[in-house]
Design a protein around this motif. Sequence first.
Motif, PDB file in Angstrom:
ATOM      1  N   PHE A 122       0.838  -1.208   0.000  1.00 15.42           N
ATOM      2  CA  PHE A 122       0.000   0.000   0.000  1.00 15.42           C
ATOM      3  C   PHE A 122       0.873   1.258   0.000  1.00 15.42           C
ATOM      4  O   PHE A 122       0.635   2.198  -0.760  1.00 15.42           O
ATOM      5  N   PHE A 123       1.922   1.261   0.840  1.00 12.41           N
ATOM      6  CA  PHE A 123       2.843   2.412   0.860  1.00 12.41           C
ATOM      7  C   PHE A 123       3.460   2.628  -0.519  1.00 12.41           C
ATOM      8  O   PHE A 123       3.533   3.754  -1.016  1.00 12.41           O
ATOM      9  N   ASP A 124       3.913   1.518  -1.133  1.00 11.97           N
ATOM     10  CA  ASP A 124       4.539   1.620  -2.453  1.00 11.97           C
ATOM     11  C   ASP A 124       3.560   2.214  -3.459  1.00 11.97           C
ATOM     12  O   ASP A 124       3.923   3.085  -4.259  1.00 11.97           O
ATOM     13  N   VAL A 153       0.825   4.134  -2.986  1.00 14.08           N
ATOM     14  CA  VAL A 153       0.515   5.559  -2.783  1.00 14.08           C
ATOM     15  C   VAL A 153       1.723   6.419  -3.150  1.00 14.08           C
ATOM     16  O   VAL A 153       1.586   7.463  -3.786  1.00 14.08           O
ATOM     17  N   LYS A 154       2.917   5.956  -2.769  1.00 11.78           N
ATOM     18  CA  LYS A 154       4.122   6.720  -3.095  1.00 11.78           C
ATOM     19  C   LYS A 154       4.282   6.878  -4.599  1.00 11.78           C
ATOM     20  O   LYS A 154       4.591   7.957  -5.095  1.00 11.78           O
ATOM     21  N   LEU A 155       4.029   5.782  -5.338  1.00  5.43           N
ATOM     22  CA  LEU A 155       4.166   5.848  -6.801  1.00  5.43           C
ATOM     23  C   LEU A 155       3.133   6.799  -7.393  1.00  5.43           C
ATOM     24  O   LEU A 155       3.416   7.513  -8.364  1.00  5.43           O
ATOM     25  N   LEU A 156       1.921   6.840  -6.789  1.00  6.23           N
ATOM     26  CA  LEU A 156       0.904   7.778  -7.293  1.00  6.23           C
ATOM     27  C   LEU A 156       1.380   9.215  -7.159  1.00  6.23           C
ATOM     28  O   LEU A 156       1.024  10.071  -7.963  1.00  6.23           O
ATOM     29  N   LEU A 213       9.048  -2.898 -18.304  1.00 10.02           N
ATOM     30  CA  LEU A 213       8.575  -1.726 -17.556  1.00 10.02           C
ATOM     31  C   LEU A 213       9.698  -0.733 -17.270  1.00 10.02           C
ATOM     32  O   LEU A 213       9.536   0.163 -16.455  1.00 10.02           O
ATOM     33  N   TYR A 222       8.762   2.934 -17.355  1.00 10.91           N
ATOM     34  CA  TYR A 222       7.571   3.381 -16.639  1.00 10.91           C
ATOM     35  C   TYR A 222       7.931   3.989 -15.296  1.00 10.91           C
ATOM     36  O   TYR A 222       8.859   3.548 -14.637  1.00 10.91           O
ATOM     37  N   ALA A 223       7.184   5.021 -14.896  1.00  8.74           N
ATOM     38  CA  ALA A 223       7.444   5.667 -13.612  1.00  8.74           C
ATOM     39  C   ALA A 223       6.118   6.153 -13.040  1.00  8.74           C
ATOM     40  O   ALA A 223       5.113   6.215 -13.740  1.00  8.74           O
ATOM     41  N   LEU A 270       3.470   3.169 -13.228  1.00 13.15           N
ATOM     42  CA  LEU A 270       4.107   2.011 -12.594  1.00 13.15           C
ATOM     43  C   LEU A 270       3.226   1.470 -11.474  1.00 13.15           C
ATOM     44  O   LEU A 270       3.135   0.250 -11.277  1.00 13.15           O
ATOM     45  N   GLU A 316       1.915  -2.346 -10.935  1.00 15.59           N
ATOM     46  CA  GLU A 316       2.019  -3.119  -9.690  1.00 15.59           C
ATOM     47  C   GLU A 316       0.650  -3.669  -9.312  1.00 15.59           C
ATOM     48  O   GLU A 316       0.518  -4.832  -8.912  1.00 15.59           O
TER      49      GLU A 316
END
Lengths: 308, 168
Positions: free
Chosen positions: A49-51, A53-56, A208, A211-212, A216, A220
């Motif tokens: 979940f952290f990953d 939200v951080k990517l968003l 990928l 992708y960023a 990304l 995921e």
Amino acid sequence: MNLTVALARLLIFPGILFAVPAAWFFLWVERKSVALMQERIGPPFMQPFFDFVKLLGKTTPVRNGPGGLLMQAWPLVAVSAAAGAVGLLPVLPSSGGFEGDLILLLALLEIPSICIIAAGFSSRSLFAEIGSAREAVLSVSYNVVFLLAILSIAASQHTFRLEALAQLPVSPLRYLGILAIVVCLPAKLHINPFSLPNAEQEIYSGPLTEYAGAELAMWELSHGLEWVASAGLVATLAIPHFASWSVDVLVFVAVSFGIVLLLSVLAAATARLAIDTTVRFYWQCTLIFACLIMVLTISSTLFTRVQS
Amino acid sequence: MNLWNRLMCICRRRSPWLFHMNTGSCNGCDIELIASLTPRYDAEQLGVRLQGSPRHADVLCITGPVTHTAVQAIHTVYGQVCGPKAVVAIGSCPATTNVFIDSRVVVGPLNRHIPVDVFVPGCPPRPDAIVQGIAKAAEILAMRGDTETAVEASIAPDFKLETTEVRR
């Protein structure tokens, strides 16, 4: 199945509202079990979940032209297809369904993999193209076995309807088919020993690589949803429905969890195979096994017809 | 600070993804960086993950004294990391160029080229020091938020790449 039931299945259970937390949970189980196998403590429970939200919240490179638009579209297509595949799983008894929904489920399960191939080529990165080519080769290899196994299961029970397959008692031949499906799952989910397409460090991040950020994050999520859909497919095929829906849900979650655990342990215990070894494994060993199941199924069907 | 921003801060702090780059290091620091991810030190507890592509990374870990041939690559990779981003300079080499000082092929230290957020000195530094440095970089990331690279001005303005000086 009417529109309300279909929407409820897509959006609530076993669709997005259930599947997205389940996807994060399975991603965590995958990483945590690998960590435990290596005598590490591993990531905290909320890590996927952290990953996400951080990517968003990260910026994405500016992408112009039709190629850029396509690059933004592929992850969304993959997520929608994977969510649709989860929504089709007959978890609850008598939740509706239609003749041939197994075929639709197979098609939806295949779309994320096609999207990854297309995304790699449309990003025009050298490493992404190598990854995409590997993914394409891998996909051709395991899909023959995967489809043969599913076909033999459907042929042994005379139906392409998931609901009917989930209600009928499981024959020993079906277990062989399920075994063949489980052998294909590591390749479908790109985990060791068949993690060739996204081979970390070896070809950067495979398809990928370019992708960023939010794109990304979508990849995921689609990967997590693929976990839920594939493990769920095996769970529905392996365990027949019980009378009450609460027991059904619990058994579904428990069996999916068991499959995720099994695959993660396999991933932790093995190293990445080379592409020729992988292709040989699927085209020689597993294909013979799948053909054998198919022949057994057809002969047993003919035998019962002749007897009656 | 609204709820979304607060959540984003927590998530950035808890999920630093690394990209490792060698700019002419002797491999000592590279080994120690990998050691910090192995079972004994287990940086994954902090959400750390070594990524293959700089596009996926938040924290750029740079080792080495910055050789002449590596400068262009540093700029490329730094540009490829999407913001918000932080840079951790691992070892004494990127901080001071260490024993390679005055070498004619070394154009370090690193902060002449890109802004550096955390220095982890040592030759090589211990893995726990590297983990601490990464944790600090993650906190900087969380505080930095959406404002891009606040320390851009700290690069020495008088530096220019002198290609003609390298003689073989």
